[in-house]
Design a protein around this motif. Structure first.
Motif, PDB file in Angstrom:
ATOM      1  N   MET A   1      15.767   0.195  24.821  1.00  0.00           N
ATOM      2  CA  MET A   1      15.791   1.624  25.119  1.00  0.00           C
ATOM      3  C   MET A   1      14.548   2.324  24.596  1.00  0.00           C
ATOM      4  O   MET A   1      14.132   2.116  23.453  1.00  0.00           O
ATOM      5  CB  MET A   1      17.052   2.251  24.529  1.00  0.00           C
ATOM      6  CG  MET A   1      18.334   1.674  25.112  1.00  0.00           C
ATOM      7  SD  MET A   1      19.816   2.259  24.248  1.00  0.00           S
ATOM      8  CE  MET A   1      19.652   4.024  24.516  1.00  0.00           C
ATOM      9  N   ALA A   2      13.972   3.190  25.430  1.00  0.00           N
ATOM     10  CA  ALA A   2      12.719   3.848  25.067  1.00  0.00           C
ATOM     11  C   ALA A   2      12.879   4.740  23.842  1.00  0.00           C
ATOM     12  O   ALA A   2      11.991   4.781  22.980  1.00  0.00           O
ATOM     13  CB  ALA A   2      12.200   4.662  26.250  1.00  0.00           C
ATOM     14  N   ASP A   3      13.996   5.478  23.746  1.00  0.00           N
ATOM     15  CA  ASP A   3      14.131   6.369  22.593  1.00  0.00           C
ATOM     16  C   ASP A   3      14.356   5.579  21.310  1.00  0.00           C
ATOM     17  O   ASP A   3      13.922   5.986  20.228  1.00  0.00           O
ATOM     18  CB  ASP A   3      15.213   7.425  22.801  1.00  0.00           C
ATOM     19  CG  ASP A   3      16.576   6.861  23.126  1.00  0.00           C
ATOM     20  OD1 ASP A   3      16.699   5.650  23.355  1.00  0.00           O
ATOM     21  OD2 ASP A   3      17.546   7.646  23.157  1.00  0.00           O
ATOM     22  N   ALA A   4      14.992   4.400  21.418  1.00  0.00           N
ATOM     23  CA  ALA A   4      15.129   3.544  20.245  1.00  0.00           C
ATOM     24  C   ALA A   4      13.774   3.005  19.812  1.00  0.00           C
ATOM     25  O   ALA A   4      13.451   2.986  18.611  1.00  0.00           O
ATOM     26  CB  ALA A   4      16.087   2.396  20.538  1.00  0.00           C
ATOM     27  N   LEU A   5      12.958   2.556  20.755  1.00  0.00           N
ATOM     28  CA  LEU A   5      11.639   2.049  20.415  1.00  0.00           C
ATOM     29  C   LEU A   5      10.791   3.117  19.724  1.00  0.00           C
ATOM     30  O   LEU A   5      10.078   2.839  18.755  1.00  0.00           O
ATOM     31  CB  LEU A   5      10.937   1.541  21.670  1.00  0.00           C
ATOM     32  CG  LEU A   5      11.583   0.335  22.360  1.00  0.00           C
ATOM     33  CD1 LEU A   5      10.890   0.053  23.697  1.00  0.00           C
ATOM     34  CD2 LEU A   5      11.539  -0.902  21.468  1.00  0.00           C
ATOM     35  N   ALA A   6      10.883   4.359  20.210  1.00  0.00           N
ATOM     36  CA  ALA A   6      10.154   5.454  19.578  1.00  0.00           C
ATOM     37  C   ALA A   6      10.663   5.707  18.163  1.00  0.00           C
ATOM     38  O   ALA A   6       9.880   5.963  17.238  1.00  0.00           O
ATOM     39  CB  ALA A   6      10.267   6.719  20.425  1.00  0.00           C
ATOM     40  N   SER A   7      11.975   5.632  17.983  1.00  0.00           N
ATOM     41  CA  SER A   7      12.554   5.829  16.654  1.00  0.00           C
ATOM     42  C   SER A   7      12.144   4.724  15.699  1.00  0.00           C
ATOM     43  O   SER A   7      11.780   4.986  14.543  1.00  0.00           O
ATOM     44  CB  SER A   7      14.082   5.883  16.766  1.00  0.00           C
ATOM     45  OG  SER A   7      14.677   6.014  15.491  1.00  0.00           O
ATOM     46  N   ILE A   8      12.195   3.474  16.166  1.00  0.00           N
ATOM     47  CA  ILE A   8      11.788   2.341  15.319  1.00  0.00           C
ATOM     48  C   ILE A   8      10.348   2.529  14.853  1.00  0.00           C
ATOM     49  O   ILE A   8      10.028   2.373  13.664  1.00  0.00           O
ATOM     50  CB  ILE A   8      11.928   1.020  16.092  1.00  0.00           C
ATOM     51  CG1 ILE A   8      13.387   0.733  16.436  1.00  0.00           C
ATOM     52  CG2 ILE A   8      11.338  -0.132  15.278  1.00  0.00           C
ATOM     53  CD1 ILE A   8      13.558  -0.297  17.539  1.00  0.00           C
ATOM     54  N   ALA A   9       9.463   2.857  15.789  1.00  0.00           N
ATOM     55  CA  ALA A   9       8.052   3.044  15.444  1.00  0.00           C
ATOM     56  C   ALA A   9       7.878   4.190  14.451  1.00  0.00           C
ATOM     57  O   ALA A   9       7.059   4.094  13.520  1.00  0.00           O
ATOM     58  CB  ALA A   9       7.243   3.301  16.710  1.00  0.00           C
ATOM     59  N   ALA A  10       8.651   5.252  14.622  1.00  0.00           N
ATOM     60  CA  ALA A  10       8.534   6.400  13.721  1.00  0.00           C
ATOM     61  C   ALA A  10       9.030   6.058  12.318  1.00  0.00           C
ATOM     62  O   ALA A  10       8.388   6.415  11.321  1.00  0.00           O
ATOM     63  CB  ALA A  10       9.328   7.579  14.284  1.00  0.00           C
ATOM     64  N   TRP A  11      10.161   5.359  12.212  1.00  0.00           N
ATOM     65  CA  TRP A  11      10.645   4.941  10.900  1.00  0.00           C
ATOM     66  C   TRP A  11       9.647   3.990  10.232  1.00  0.00           C
ATOM     67  O   TRP A  11       9.415   4.067   9.020  1.00  0.00           O
ATOM     68  CB  TRP A  11      12.004   4.256  11.022  1.00  0.00           C
ATOM     69  CG  TRP A  11      13.176   5.184  11.138  1.00  0.00           C
ATOM     70  CD1 TRP A  11      13.959   5.398  12.236  1.00  0.00           C
ATOM     71  CD2 TRP A  11      13.711   6.030  10.109  1.00  0.00           C
ATOM     72  NE1 TRP A  11      14.946   6.309  11.965  1.00  0.00           N
ATOM     73  CE2 TRP A  11      14.816   6.710  10.661  1.00  0.00           C
ATOM     74  CE3 TRP A  11      13.364   6.261   8.785  1.00  0.00           C
ATOM     75  CZ2 TRP A  11      15.581   7.626   9.930  1.00  0.00           C
ATOM     76  CZ3 TRP A  11      14.125   7.176   8.037  1.00  0.00           C
ATOM     77  CH2 TRP A  11      15.218   7.832   8.611  1.00  0.00           C
ATOM     78  N   ALA A  12       9.072   3.060  10.998  1.00  0.00           N
ATOM     79  CA  ALA A  12       8.107   2.116  10.435  1.00  0.00           C
ATOM     80  C   ALA A  12       6.871   2.853   9.917  1.00  0.00           C
ATOM     81  O   ALA A  12       6.367   2.547   8.827  1.00  0.00           O
ATOM     82  CB  ALA A  12       7.728   1.079  11.476  1.00  0.00           C
ATOM     83  N   ARG A  13       6.377   3.811  10.687  1.00  0.00           N
ATOM     84  CA  ARG A  13       5.222   4.592  10.239  1.00  0.00           C
ATOM     85  C   ARG A  13       5.558   5.347   8.959  1.00  0.00           C
ATOM     86  O   ARG A  13       4.756   5.382   8.017  1.00  0.00           O
ATOM     87  CB  ARG A  13       4.786   5.583  11.321  1.00  0.00           C
ATOM     88  CG  ARG A  13       3.999   4.982  12.458  1.00  0.00           C
ATOM     89  CD  ARG A  13       3.312   6.068  13.271  1.00  0.00           C
ATOM     90  NE  ARG A  13       4.264   7.050  13.787  1.00  0.00           N
ATOM     91  CZ  ARG A  13       4.905   6.938  14.943  1.00  0.00           C
ATOM     92  NH1 ARG A  13       4.722   5.867  15.706  1.00  0.00           N
ATOM     93  NH2 ARG A  13       5.735   7.885  15.347  1.00  0.00           N
ATOM     94  N   GLU A  14       6.718   5.955   8.939  1.00  0.00           N
ATOM     95  CA  GLU A  14       7.110   6.755   7.779  1.00  0.00           C
ATOM     96  C   GLU A  14       7.252   5.886   6.532  1.00  0.00           C
ATOM     97  O   GLU A  14       6.955   6.320   5.424  1.00  0.00           O
ATOM     98  CB  GLU A  14       8.425   7.471   8.092  1.00  0.00           C
ATOM     99  CG  GLU A  14       8.820   8.571   7.107  1.00  0.00           C
ATOM    100  CD  GLU A  14       9.662   8.031   5.947  1.00  0.00           C
ATOM    101  OE1 GLU A  14       9.745   8.725   4.923  1.00  0.00           O
ATOM    102  OE2 GLU A  14      10.212   6.920   6.069  1.00  0.00           O
ATOM    103  N   SER A  15       7.670   4.632   6.721  1.00  0.00           N
ATOM    104  CA  SER A  15       7.866   3.737   5.580  1.00  0.00           C
ATOM    105  C   SER A  15       6.554   3.286   4.959  1.00  0.00           C
ATOM    106  O   SER A  15       6.502   2.979   3.762  1.00  0.00           O
ATOM    107  CB  SER A  15       8.669   2.505   6.012  1.00  0.00           C
ATOM    108  OG  SER A  15       7.860   1.608   6.772  1.00  0.00           O
ATOM    109  N   GLY A  16       5.499   3.194   5.771  1.00  0.00           N
ATOM    110  CA  GLY A  16       4.215   2.700   5.290  1.00  0.00           C
ATOM    111  C   GLY A  16       4.192   1.202   5.041  1.00  0.00           C
ATOM    112  O   GLY A  16       3.219   0.686   4.479  1.00  0.00           O
TER     113      GLY A  16
END
Length: 215
Positions: free
Chosen positions: A76-91
């Motif tokens: 799902m596109a919105d899940a992929l966007a969320s995963i990428a955002a959480w990963a970025r936020e985690s560093g």
């Protein structure tokens, strides 16, 4: 595909900020799952997560197990966007960019993995997704490597717990192809794709951890 109703946007997302989604169950189950993964996962290598959803699980696991590389995925596109955002936020540097993977697809865009995780998917997807998961896991994993599943199941030797019965009814009302799977059917599917019998670990809230190993 649309966002499942059990996902919630973060406050930032609600305000028009980042794309992170939140699955409330993650906060409740992530540490219990992590306790199993600590003993199950190899000391190093690539861990593929199928149906990563919001991405919260993989960030938690990657932070705690830094010697492993984690490959998230979702259809799902919105899940992929969320995963990428959480990963970025985690560093964190041990989370790879998420892949678009439909578990039921005949081809997956990955050549191998040292372990595969799939949390709360096969009851919220058609049975073809479970078939695809085991088919591809049989291709990707080496002998002895683990495939880990988490979620609620039906078991022929005991009555279904009231909370799981209500959950199953709710799922089937949303989509008749969804619903809690028979543990025996899942074990038979695993065997047909080259896996041994599962190690079964009782988890909180009437869930199970199932660990299959490539034979």
């Amino acid at each position: 595909m649309t966002r499942p109703t059990f996902w919630q946007p973060t406050q930032a997302d609600q305000a028009g900020g980042d794309r992170r989604l939140r699955a409330p169950a993650t906060q409740r189950n992530r540490d219990a799952i992590l306790a199993v993964l600590r003993d199950m996962l190899p000391p190093s290598g690539l861990v593929l997560e199928v149906a990563s959803g919001s991405g919260e699980h993989i960030v938690h696991f990657a932070e705690t197990l830094p010697a492993l590389s984690f490959q998230p995925s979702d259809p799902m596109a919105d899940a992929l966007a969320s995963i990428a955002a959480w990963a970025r936020e985690s560093g964190l540097g041990n989370i790879l960019p998420p892949l678009m993977i439909d578990a039921s697809a005949q081809e997956w865009p990955i050549g191998s993995a040292d372990a595969i995780l799939c949390i709360n998917m096969i009851h919220i997807a058609p049975w073809t997704a479970a078939e695809g998961l085991f088919r591809q896991a049989g291709r990707l994993l080496k002998t002895g490597s683990p495939l880990y599943l988490y979620g609620p199941y039906r078991r022929s030797d005991r009555p279904l717990e009231p909370s799981n019965a209500a959950f199953d009814e709710s799922l089937r009302s949303r989509d008749p192809e969804w619903g809690l799977r028979e543990l025996g059917d899942v074990a038979a599917l695993a065997s047909a794709n080259g896996f041994g019998s599962p190690e079964i670990i009782e988890m909180p809230a009437n869930n199970l951890s199932l660990i299959f190993r490539k034979a």
